[in-house]
Design a protein around this motif. Structure first.
Motif, PDB file in Angstrom:
ATOM      1  N   THR A  99       0.840  -1.207   0.000  1.00 49.22           N
ATOM      2  CA  THR A  99       0.000   0.000   0.000  1.00 49.22           C
ATOM      3  C   THR A  99       0.869   1.249   0.000  1.00 49.22           C
ATOM      4  O   THR A  99       0.620   2.194  -0.759  1.00 49.22           O
ATOM      5  CB  THR A  99      -0.941   0.006   1.221  1.00 49.22           C
ATOM      6  OG1 THR A  99      -1.793  -1.147   1.140  1.00 49.22           O
ATOM      7  CG2 THR A  99      -1.793   1.258   1.260  1.00 49.22           C
TER       8      THR A  99
ATOM      9  N   LYS B  10       2.491   1.674  -3.503  1.00 46.73           N
ATOM     10  CA  LYS B  10       1.504   2.142  -4.479  1.00 46.73           C
ATOM     11  C   LYS B  10       1.171   3.617  -4.264  1.00 46.73           C
ATOM     12  O   LYS B  10       1.085   4.388  -5.220  1.00 46.73           O
ATOM     13  CB  LYS B  10       0.224   1.310  -4.396  1.00 46.73           C
ATOM     14  CG  LYS B  10       0.356  -0.080  -4.961  1.00 46.73           C
ATOM     15  CD  LYS B  10      -0.970  -0.821  -4.827  1.00 46.73           C
ATOM     16  CE  LYS B  10      -0.935  -2.181  -5.467  1.00 46.73           C
ATOM     17  NZ  LYS B  10      -2.236  -2.865  -5.382  1.00 46.73           N
ATOM     18  N   ASP B  11       0.988   4.007  -3.002  1.00 41.47           N
ATOM     19  CA  ASP B  11       0.673   5.401  -2.698  1.00 41.47           C
ATOM     20  C   ASP B  11       1.799   6.339  -3.122  1.00 41.47           C
ATOM     21  O   ASP B  11       1.544   7.414  -3.674  1.00 41.47           O
ATOM     22  CB  ASP B  11       0.390   5.587  -1.202  1.00 41.47           C
ATOM     23  CG  ASP B  11      -0.923   4.954  -0.758  1.00 41.47           C
ATOM     24  OD1 ASP B  11      -1.750   4.600  -1.624  1.00 41.47           O
ATOM     25  OD2 ASP B  11      -1.097   4.803   0.472  1.00 41.47           O
TER      26      ASP B  11
ATOM     27  N   VAL C  97       4.027   5.897  -5.497  1.00 46.38           N
ATOM     28  CA  VAL C  97       4.102   5.977  -6.960  1.00 46.38           C
ATOM     29  C   VAL C  97       2.934   6.802  -7.511  1.00 46.38           C
ATOM     30  O   VAL C  97       3.120   7.654  -8.378  1.00 46.38           O
ATOM     31  CB  VAL C  97       4.152   4.566  -7.581  1.00 46.38           C
ATOM     32  CG1 VAL C  97       4.004   4.636  -9.098  1.00 46.38           C
ATOM     33  CG2 VAL C  97       5.445   3.862  -7.188  1.00 46.38           C
ATOM     34  N   ARG C  98       1.751   6.570  -6.988  1.00 48.70           N
ATOM     35  CA  ARG C  98       0.574   7.307  -7.471  1.00 48.70           C
ATOM     36  C   ARG C  98       0.666   8.805  -7.201  1.00 48.70           C
ATOM     37  O   ARG C  98       0.189   9.617  -7.987  1.00 48.70           O
ATOM     38  CB  ARG C  98      -0.690   6.764  -6.816  1.00 48.70           C
ATOM     39  CG  ARG C  98      -1.162   5.466  -7.401  1.00 48.70           C
ATOM     40  CD  ARG C  98      -2.503   5.064  -6.799  1.00 48.70           C
ATOM     41  NE  ARG C  98      -2.866   3.739  -7.252  1.00 48.70           N
ATOM     42  CZ  ARG C  98      -3.157   2.724  -6.452  1.00 48.70           C
ATOM     43  NH1 ARG C  98      -3.154   2.887  -5.151  1.00 48.70           N
ATOM     44  NH2 ARG C  98      -3.478   1.560  -6.956  1.00 48.70           N
ATOM     45  N   SER C  99       1.251   9.179  -6.073  1.00 47.84           N
ATOM     46  CA  SER C  99       1.271  10.598  -5.701  1.00 47.84           C
ATOM     47  C   SER C  99       2.409  11.374  -6.366  1.00 47.84           C
ATOM     48  O   SER C  99       2.434  12.600  -6.299  1.00 47.84           O
ATOM     49  CB  SER C  99       1.358  10.745  -4.175  1.00 47.84           C
ATOM     50  OG  SER C  99       2.599  10.259  -3.706  1.00 47.84           O
TER      51      SER C  99
ATOM     52  N   ASP D  71       4.938  12.759  -9.529  1.00 47.52           N
ATOM     53  CA  ASP D  71       4.794  13.247 -10.906  1.00 47.52           C
ATOM     54  C   ASP D  71       5.486  12.321 -11.898  1.00 47.52           C
ATOM     55  O   ASP D  71       5.216  12.378 -13.099  1.00 47.52           O
ATOM     56  CB  ASP D  71       5.395  14.649 -11.024  1.00 47.52           C
ATOM     57  CG  ASP D  71       4.662  15.648 -10.156  1.00 47.52           C
ATOM     58  OD1 ASP D  71       3.428  15.741 -10.263  1.00 47.52           O
ATOM     59  OD2 ASP D  71       5.331  16.327  -9.346  1.00 47.52           O
TER      60      ASP D  71
ATOM     61  N   SER E 215       1.914  -4.367  -9.092  1.00 52.52           N
ATOM     62  CA  SER E 215       1.258  -3.445 -10.012  1.00 52.52           C
ATOM     63  C   SER E 215       0.673  -2.287  -9.232  1.00 52.52           C
ATOM     64  O   SER E 215       0.190  -2.464  -8.121  1.00 52.52           O
ATOM     65  CB  SER E 215       0.144  -4.169 -10.766  1.00 52.52           C
ATOM     66  OG  SER E 215      -0.663  -3.244 -11.430  1.00 52.52           O
ATOM     67  N   THR E 216       0.736  -1.096  -9.787  1.00 53.85           N
ATOM     68  CA  THR E 216       0.142   0.056  -9.119  1.00 53.85           C
ATOM     69  C   THR E 216      -1.221   0.389  -9.692  1.00 53.85           C
ATOM     70  O   THR E 216      -1.817   1.378  -9.355  1.00 53.85           O
ATOM     71  CB  THR E 216       1.060   1.297  -9.220  1.00 53.85           C
ATOM     72  OG1 THR E 216       1.255   1.590 -10.580  1.00 53.85           O
ATOM     73  CG2 THR E 216       2.374   1.055  -8.521  1.00 53.85           C
ATOM     74  N   GLY E 217      -1.677  -0.437 -10.615  1.00 59.03           N
ATOM     75  CA  GLY E 217      -2.926  -0.198 -11.311  1.00 59.03           C
ATOM     76  C   GLY E 217      -4.079  -0.299 -10.453  1.00 59.03           C
ATOM     77  O   GLY E 217      -5.014   0.206 -10.193  1.00 59.03           O
TER      78      GLY E 217
END
Length: 95
Positions: free
Chosen positions: A62, A65-66, A68-70, A72, A93-95
């Motif tokens: 978690t 993923k957070d 990578v998602r946050s 740029d 996967s971060t999908g």
């Protein structure tokens, strides 16, 4: 509006004195002003296991993923396996 650029970084070698860790540490010193490297830790990311995935991501996954998602962007410092399969297939996967 201008804003700082956040780059999530993953260092694929876990050894503290690995070439990739040293490369990452040196790269942090030369990034332009306004660019920040934020290391997304993979130390505690478990091997992929679909049974675990069904019950929810472990905390380490978690967090990864957070991060990578946050960001740029994403920059991965990973060992070259010269065509061989990677010993520890740990990247979720971060999908």
């Amino acid at each position: 509006m201008n804003h700082d650029i956040s780059i999530a970084t993953i260092v694929g070698s876990l050894r503290s004195e690995s070439f990739h860790r040293i490369l990452f540490e040196n790269a942090k010193e030369i990034v332009p002003s306004g660019v920040t490297f934020v290391e997304a830790l993979v130390d505690d990311v478990p091997f992929f296991n679909a049974d675990l995935e069904e019950s929810g991501d472990p905390d380490a996954v978690t967090s990864l993923k957070d991060a990578v998602r946050s960001a740029d962007g994403l920059l991965i410092f990973t060992p070259n396996t010269t065509g061989a399969s990677q010993r520890l297939p740990r990247m979720p996967s971060t999908g």
